[in-house]
Enzyme design. Structure first.
Site, mmCIF file in Angstrom:
data_model
loop_
_atom_site.group_PDB
_atom_site.id
_atom_site.type_symbol
_atom_site.label_atom_id
_atom_site.label_comp_id
_atom_site.label_asym_id
_atom_site.label_seq_id
_atom_site.Cartn_x
_atom_site.Cartn_y
_atom_site.Cartn_z
ATOM 1 N N CYS A 109 -7.615 -15.162 -29.587
ATOM 2 C CA CYS A 109 -7.363 -16.120 -30.669
ATOM 3 C C CYS A 109 -5.880 -16.510 -30.669
ATOM 4 O O CYS A 109 -5.288 -16.698 -29.599
ATOM 5 C CB CYS A 109 -7.828 -15.465 -31.983
ATOM 6 N N THR A 110 -5.275 -16.630 -31.841
ATOM 7 C CA THR A 110 -3.875 -17.057 -31.925
ATOM 8 C C THR A 110 -2.893 -15.993 -31.434
ATOM 9 O O THR A 110 -1.680 -16.240 -31.452
ATOM 10 C CB THR A 110 -3.527 -17.431 -33.377
#
Lengths: 217, 217
Positions: A102-103
């Site tokens: 993800c981020t």
């Protein structure tokens, strides 16, 4: 084989647990949840609190680093946190694999690892990833050299299994898949912006833009 | 809407986190990790330590109960733990949904909820589930009245999304799926005993039998 999973305030739980559950069964794997300080760390919902096993300074040279993501407002402080960036850079000098979910890839990019590299992130963060010099792809798990980035949240399971196969061989990784009974049967086919109803995608994009504007104001 | 996720020593992390990550975004949801005592609880690998928010007695009447599984040797003590069984029975008298992931269904069965009901569990625990009076099915997520049981470990994500749809409607649940980017792309198709290589299935079945025999000796 030491596997360090980074915890920081406001991380997303499944980002960390997907790789954990798929990499921990590897032969001779020692998974360590690590954090800047030796104190419990709470997730992005303020609901789940994990105790790190070690501080960053106690785990200077893991074989694998896993960086989970979180909402932008939780990841950004870490992108400017010298303790985390210095640890990532020093650890990365020795790792076999440096990975994110993800981020978490924004943090890898902030540490300078993804310049000109193919990489991915949560679908709402691909522009930000590009802004940091990476070359975002639409794939769910992206390998570029020893850097492995996965898309949003749940993709860490696919990344972990893929990495497990590269490390211990396909039959071993298939054994991990079988024991966690990973035979996904989502009730909907809405797991990517290409597949989800357009109005949902638009709604989340608008909310993200508003939050970004509010953060800058 | 109070959602209580039960923690006990040696639970499997993803069993708890899959439902957590998919149910927590529901409107007005308050997810609480609960445990018998107000002390951190460590998972089946001895690696991940979670802090419960509340003790069982502090959460007498949740709307939803989620019981994660764990290896048989970790679940069995709970199947004979009056504190857990009494809480489950009292809570179940008020719940809208009583749910489990993996061998968590053995605990639901031990509490007396699954007698004659269709249910599921980890594929290695289906015989044990039948032995407790349930009617095991090969499905990944099984609804029987308000009792919802999911197959091994990772199936809690599918269960959580399915339940989210029943509670908040399909578009809302699709939004949850999109935000956790649950567009699974496992690198292998070995996630169930029907799909995995037969020798792997056989290997795990033998190990399970040996462990069961050793436990009885």
């Amino acid at each position: 084989m030491q596997i360090a999973i980074l915890l920081y305030p406001g991380f997303t739980a499944l980002d960390a647990i997907g790789p954990y559950q798929t990499l921990n069964p590897l032969p001779d794997a020692e998974v360590l949840f690590v954090a800047e300080r030796a104190a419990p760390v709470t997730d992005d919902n303020g609901t789940l609190t994990l105790t790190p096993r070690k501080t960053l300074t106690e785990v200077p040279d893991p074989d694998i680093v896993v960086v989970p993501g979180g909402p932008p407002e939780n990841v950004q402080p870490q992108m400017a946190n010298p303790a985390v960036l210095d640890w990532l850079r020093a650890a990365d000098a020795h790792t076999t694999w440096t990975t994110s979910v993800c981020t978490g890839s924004l943090l890898l990019a902030a540490a300078g690892f993804l310049k000109g590299r193919r990489a991915t992130s949560h679908w709402l963060a691909l522009d930000a990833l590009q802004g940091l010099g990476a070359e975002p792809t639409g794939e769910r798990v992206v390998f570029d050299g020893k850097y492995v980035t996965a898309a949003g949240v749940s993709s860490g399971i696919d990344m972990g299994l893929t990495l497990a196969g590269k490390i211990a061989g396909d039959p071993y990784a298939q054994g991990i898949q079988l024991m966690i009974e990973y035979d996904p049967q989502p009730p909907y086919d809405a797991g990517s912006p290409e597949k989800a109803p357009a109005e949902l995608v638009e709604k989340f994009r608008s909310e993200e833009s508003e939050e970004a504007e509010a953060a800058q104001a």
